[in-house]
Design a protein around this motif. Structure first.
Motif, PDB file in Angstrom:
ATOM      1  N   TYR A 192      -7.185   3.986  -9.695  1.00 60.37           N
ATOM      2  CA  TYR A 192      -7.418   5.256 -10.376  1.00 60.37           C
ATOM      3  C   TYR A 192      -7.157   6.394  -9.387  1.00 60.37           C
ATOM      4  CZ  TYR A 192      -9.646   2.645 -14.134  1.00 60.37           C
ATOM      5  OH  TYR A 192      -9.897   1.778 -15.171  1.00 60.37           O
ATOM      6  N   ALA A 193      -6.267   7.288  -9.783  1.00 58.44           N
ATOM      7  CA  ALA A 193      -5.888   8.398  -8.910  1.00 58.44           C
ATOM      8  C   ALA A 193      -5.572   9.620  -9.756  1.00 58.44           C
ATOM      9  CB  ALA A 193      -4.693   8.041  -8.042  1.00 58.44           C
ATOM     10  N   ALA A 194      -5.681  10.793  -9.119  1.00 55.65           N
ATOM     11  CA  ALA A 194      -5.383  12.042  -9.824  1.00 55.65           C
ATOM     12  C   ALA A 194      -3.883  12.268  -9.963  1.00 55.65           C
ATOM     13  CB  ALA A 194      -6.029  13.217  -9.091  1.00 55.65           C
ATOM     14  N   LYS A 195      -3.089  11.711  -9.042  1.00 53.26           N
ATOM     15  CA  LYS A 195      -1.632  11.858  -9.079  1.00 53.26           C
ATOM     16  C   LYS A 195      -1.007  10.471  -9.068  1.00 53.26           C
ATOM     17  CE  LYS A 195      -1.910  16.195  -6.501  1.00 53.26           C
ATOM     18  NZ  LYS A 195      -1.507  16.900  -5.261  1.00 53.26           N
ATOM     19  N   PRO A 196      -0.851   9.841 -10.227  1.00 55.05           N
ATOM     20  CA  PRO A 196      -0.304   8.474 -10.259  1.00 55.05           C
ATOM     21  C   PRO A 196       1.130   8.387  -9.745  1.00 55.05           C
ATOM     22  CG  PRO A 196      -1.354   9.040 -12.343  1.00 55.05           C
ATOM     23  CD  PRO A 196      -1.246  10.304 -11.557  1.00 55.05           C
ATOM     24  N   GLY A 197       1.894   9.469  -9.880  1.00 58.14           N
ATOM     25  CA  GLY A 197       3.285   9.433  -9.418  1.00 58.14           C
ATOM     26  C   GLY A 197       3.395   9.176  -7.925  1.00 58.14           C
ATOM     27  N   MET A 198       2.466   9.731  -7.155  1.00 56.52           N
ATOM     28  CA  MET A 198       2.510   9.514  -5.717  1.00 56.52           C
ATOM     29  C   MET A 198       2.104   8.082  -5.357  1.00 56.52           C
ATOM     30  SD  MET A 198       0.997  13.098  -4.231  1.00 56.52           S
ATOM     31  CE  MET A 198       1.451  12.648  -2.564  1.00 56.52           C
ATOM     32  N   VAL A 199       1.277   7.446  -6.181  1.00 56.06           N
ATOM     33  CA  VAL A 199       0.908   6.050  -5.931  1.00 56.06           C
ATOM     34  C   VAL A 199       2.086   5.127  -6.217  1.00 56.06           C
ATOM     35  CG1 VAL A 199      -0.695   4.203  -6.547  1.00 56.06           C
ATOM     36  CG2 VAL A 199      -1.480   6.576  -6.486  1.00 56.06           C
ATOM     37  N   ILE A 200       2.811   5.419  -7.282  1.00 61.57           N
ATOM     38  CA  ILE A 200       3.958   4.569  -7.636  1.00 61.57           C
ATOM     39  C   ILE A 200       5.104   4.763  -6.658  1.00 61.57           C
ATOM     40  CG2 ILE A 200       5.663   4.117  -9.435  1.00 61.57           C
ATOM     41  CD1 ILE A 200       3.506   4.975 -11.465  1.00 61.57           C
ATOM     42  N   GLY A 201       5.359   5.996  -6.274  1.00 60.85           N
ATOM     43  CA  GLY A 201       6.438   6.268  -5.329  1.00 60.85           C
ATOM     44  C   GLY A 201       7.794   6.332  -6.009  1.00 60.85           C
ATOM     45  N   ARG A 202       8.794   6.638  -5.215  1.00 58.93           N
ATOM     46  CA  ARG A 202      10.153   6.726  -5.752  1.00 58.93           C
ATOM     47  C   ARG A 202      10.663   5.326  -6.090  1.00 58.93           C
ATOM     48  NH1 ARG A 202      14.329  10.372  -2.498  1.00 58.93           N
ATOM     49  NH2 ARG A 202      12.744  11.892  -3.207  1.00 58.93           N
ATOM     50  N   ARG A 203      10.998   5.144  -7.367  1.00 58.96           N
ATOM     51  CA  ARG A 203      11.499   3.878  -7.893  1.00 58.96           C
ATOM     52  C   ARG A 203      10.518   2.727  -7.653  1.00 58.96           C
ATOM     53  NH1 ARG A 203      17.950   4.044  -6.102  1.00 58.96           N
ATOM     54  NH2 ARG A 203      18.435   6.017  -7.176  1.00 58.96           N
ATOM     55  N   GLY A 204       9.244   3.044  -7.574  1.00 58.18           N
ATOM     56  CA  GLY A 204       8.223   2.017  -7.427  1.00 58.18           C
ATOM     57  C   GLY A 204       8.106   1.413  -6.045  1.00 58.18           C
ATOM     58  N   GLN A 205       8.627   2.085  -5.029  1.00 53.29           N
ATOM     59  CA  GLN A 205       8.600   1.529  -3.681  1.00 53.29           C
ATOM     60  C   GLN A 205       7.179   1.491  -3.114  1.00 53.29           C
ATOM     61  OE1 GLN A 205      11.140   0.105  -2.111  1.00 53.29           O
ATOM     62  NE2 GLN A 205       9.766  -0.432  -0.410  1.00 53.29           N
ATOM     63  N   SER A 206       6.389   2.531  -3.338  1.00 57.62           N
ATOM     64  CA  SER A 206       5.031   2.575  -2.784  1.00 57.62           C
ATOM     65  C   SER A 206       4.146   1.493  -3.375  1.00 57.62           C
ATOM     66  CB  SER A 206       4.405   3.953  -3.027  1.00 57.62           C
ATOM     67  OG  SER A 206       5.153   4.958  -2.390  1.00 57.62           O
ATOM     68  N   GLU A 265      -4.231 -13.497  -4.267  1.00 59.65           N
ATOM     69  CA  GLU A 265      -3.177 -14.304  -4.867  1.00 59.65           C
ATOM     70  C   GLU A 265      -2.593 -13.598  -6.093  1.00 59.65           C
ATOM     71  OE1 GLU A 265      -4.823 -18.057  -5.794  1.00 59.65           O
ATOM     72  OE2 GLU A 265      -5.252 -18.606  -3.705  1.00 59.65           O
ATOM     73  N   ASN A 266      -1.283 -13.437  -6.060  1.00 57.96           N
ATOM     74  CA  ASN A 266      -0.538 -12.858  -7.185  1.00 57.96           C
ATOM     75  C   ASN A 266      -1.189 -11.575  -7.706  1.00 57.96           C
ATOM     76  OD1 ASN A 266       1.411 -12.543  -9.162  1.00 57.96           O
ATOM     77  ND2 ASN A 266       0.508 -14.039 -10.562  1.00 57.96           N
ATOM     78  N   PRO A 267      -1.266 -10.522  -6.884  1.00 58.39           N
ATOM     79  CA  PRO A 267      -1.867  -9.261  -7.371  1.00 58.39           C
ATOM     80  C   PRO A 267      -0.945  -8.548  -8.356  1.00 58.39           C
ATOM     81  CG  PRO A 267      -1.001  -8.978  -5.159  1.00 58.39           C
ATOM     82  CD  PRO A 267      -0.807 -10.431  -5.489  1.00 58.39           C
ATOM     83  N   GLN A 268      -1.541  -8.084  -9.438  1.00 56.97           N
ATOM     84  CA  GLN A 268      -0.813  -7.331 -10.470  1.00 56.97           C
ATOM     85  C   GLN A 268      -1.331  -5.897 -10.453  1.00 56.97           C
ATOM     86  OE1 GLN A 268      -1.535  -9.473 -14.087  1.00 56.97           O
ATOM     87  NE2 GLN A 268      -0.540 -11.345 -13.360  1.00 56.97           N
ATOM     88  N   LEU A 269      -0.572  -5.014  -9.813  1.00 56.50           N
ATOM     89  CA  LEU A 269      -1.022  -3.631  -9.633  1.00 56.50           C
ATOM     90  C   LEU A 269      -0.639  -2.769 -10.825  1.00 56.50           C
ATOM     91  CD1 LEU A 269      -1.390  -4.541  -6.627  1.00 56.50           C
ATOM     92  CD2 LEU A 269      -0.791  -2.215  -6.013  1.00 56.50           C
ATOM     93  N   SER A 270      -1.543  -1.883 -11.186  1.00 58.59           N
ATOM     94  CA  SER A 270      -1.294  -0.863 -12.207  1.00 58.59           C
ATOM     95  C   SER A 270      -2.058   0.392 -11.808  1.00 58.59           C
ATOM     96  CB  SER A 270      -1.733  -1.340 -13.600  1.00 58.59           C
ATOM     97  OG  SER A 270      -3.112  -1.630 -13.612  1.00 58.59           O
ATOM     98  N   VAL A 271      -1.549   1.532 -12.248  1.00 61.37           N
ATOM     99  CA  VAL A 271      -2.123   2.829 -11.874  1.00 61.37           C
ATOM    100  C   VAL A 271      -2.626   3.512 -13.132  1.00 61.37           C
ATOM    101  CG1 VAL A 271      -1.729   4.996 -10.655  1.00 61.37           C
ATOM    102  CG2 VAL A 271      -0.460   2.945  -9.987  1.00 61.37           C
ATOM    103  N   ALA A 272      -3.838   4.050 -13.059  1.00 60.27           N
ATOM    104  CA  ALA A 272      -4.441   4.784 -14.170  1.00 60.27           C
ATOM    105  C   ALA A 272      -4.735   6.204 -13.725  1.00 60.27           C
ATOM    106  CB  ALA A 272      -5.724   4.102 -14.649  1.00 60.27           C
ATOM    107  N   ASN A 273      -4.533   7.118 -14.643  1.00 64.02           N
ATOM    108  CA  ASN A 273      -4.762   8.538 -14.356  1.00 64.02           C
ATOM    109  C   ASN A 273      -6.210   8.904 -14.666  1.00 64.02           C
ATOM    110  OD1 ASN A 273      -4.422  11.208 -13.762  1.00 64.02           O
ATOM    111  ND2 ASN A 273      -3.368  11.723 -15.659  1.00 64.02           N
ATOM    112  N   ILE A 274      -6.798   9.750 -13.821  1.00 60.49           N
ATOM    113  CA  ILE A 274      -8.149  10.249 -14.062  1.00 60.49           C
ATOM    114  C   ILE A 274      -8.056  11.399 -15.057  1.00 60.49           C
ATOM    115  CG2 ILE A 274     -10.232  11.144 -12.982  1.00 60.49           C
ATOM    116  CD1 ILE A 274      -9.282   9.999 -10.370  1.00 60.49           C
ATOM    117  N   GLU A 275      -8.881  11.351 -16.105  1.00 61.02           N
ATOM    118  CA  GLU A 275      -8.819  12.391 -17.134  1.00 61.02           C
ATOM    119  C   GLU A 275      -9.219  13.750 -16.577  1.00 61.02           C
ATOM    120  OE1 GLU A 275     -11.149  11.150 -20.416  1.00 61.02           O
ATOM    121  OE2 GLU A 275      -9.887   9.420 -20.895  1.00 61.02           O
ATOM    122  N   VAL A 276     -10.355  13.809 -15.883  1.00 59.93           N
ATOM    123  CA  VAL A 276     -10.846  15.079 -15.312  1.00 59.93           C
ATOM    124  C   VAL A 276     -11.079  14.850 -13.823  1.00 59.93           C
ATOM    125  CG1 VAL A 276     -12.519  16.943 -15.519  1.00 59.93           C
ATOM    126  CG2 VAL A 276     -11.961  15.556 -17.520  1.00 59.93           C
TER     127      VAL A 276
END
Length: 249
Positions: free
Chosen positions: A47-61, A76-87
């Motif tokens: 969970y982050a306020a700026k999900p784009g910076m967590v994902i990075g350019r073309r998902g590199q980050s 083992e086999n981590p499945q990462l996903s990013v969620a935006n904080i509403e407020v």
């Protein structure tokens, strides 16, 4: 491995992951992470306020974070996903990291604290308190508190409703600590204050002087008296009768 040791090891690993992500994703407004185990692998939600910076350019980050979780923390086999904080202004971790970043840029601590408090209160939060500790103005360490709104101190609402976060930043003067406490909106508790809006002011109307009461005239009553019909009165003339009788005699 006993059950106690297993849970202690699992909690310590989660704390290490949280500290690592908070350090790596400081500029992205990192809030917290959720780890959920499944038969396929481990689901990791950041969970982050700026999900784009967590994902990075073309998902590199996010690919780099996945590799770190596998190699360093042995997930083992981590499945990462990013969620935006509403407020994000109501998340104490985000607010504390923003204040720490402002102090690193050279912003005065009072200005940074008041700026953060204004943003939190504008997001409809009920109360906020920011405490900054360190060598603020002199060589001796001290602390200052900045607060606004309503914030309970003791009782059950403090444990269930008040959100807290702590951040630290290294400056030239030394190590600074930032403690943030926020009471989000829509929280029900016993001593919740109720703000009543005053009634709208109306223009007073001119008062007209009262008129003197006029005397009320008594009503005229017409009395009608019915006079009886004229009665013929016959008066016997006794003297004439007497004279007539004397003459006859």
């Amino acid at each position: 491995m006993s059950v106690t040791k297993y849970f202690v090891k699992d909690v310590s690993r989660r704390l290490e992951i949280d500290e690592h992500l908070a350090l790596e994703l400081k500029r992205a407004g990192y809030s917290h992470v959720e780890l959920t185990k499944s038969p396929v692998g481990t689901r990791v939600v950041i969970y982050a306020a700026k999900p784009g910076m967590v994902i990075g350019r073309r998902g590199q980050s996010i690919r780099d974070l996945t590799k770190v979780l596998e190699d360093k923390f042995h997930i083992e086999n981590p499945q990462l996903s990013v969620a935006n904080i509403e407020v994000p202004e109501q998340d104490p971790k985000v607010v504390a990291s923003q204040v720490a970043s402002a102090l690193q840029r050279g912003v005065h601590f009072r200005r940074a604290a008041y700026w953060a408090i204004q943003r939190v209160m504008e997001s409809q939060a009920l109360g906020v308190e920011i405490t900054i500790r360190g060598k603020l103005t002199t060589e001796r360490s001290r602390f200052e508190k900045f607060k606004a709104g309503y914030l309970p101190r003791v009782g059950d609402p403090v444990l269930k409703s008040v959100k807290t976060a702590v951040a630290d930043v290294q400056l030239k003067q030394g190590l600074f600590g930032i403690n943030v406490r926020i009471l989000p909106p829509q929280i029900d508790y016993i001593d919740k204050p109720i703000m009543l809006t005053p009634p709208a002011q109306t223009t007073p109307q001119p008062v007209t002087p009262a008129k003197e009461a006029e005397p009320v005239a008594a009503p005229e009553v017409a009395v009608v008296i019915d006079t009886p019909a004229e009665v013929a009165v016959v008066v016997e003339n006794k003297e004439e009768e007497k004279t007539a009788d004397s003459q006859k005699a």
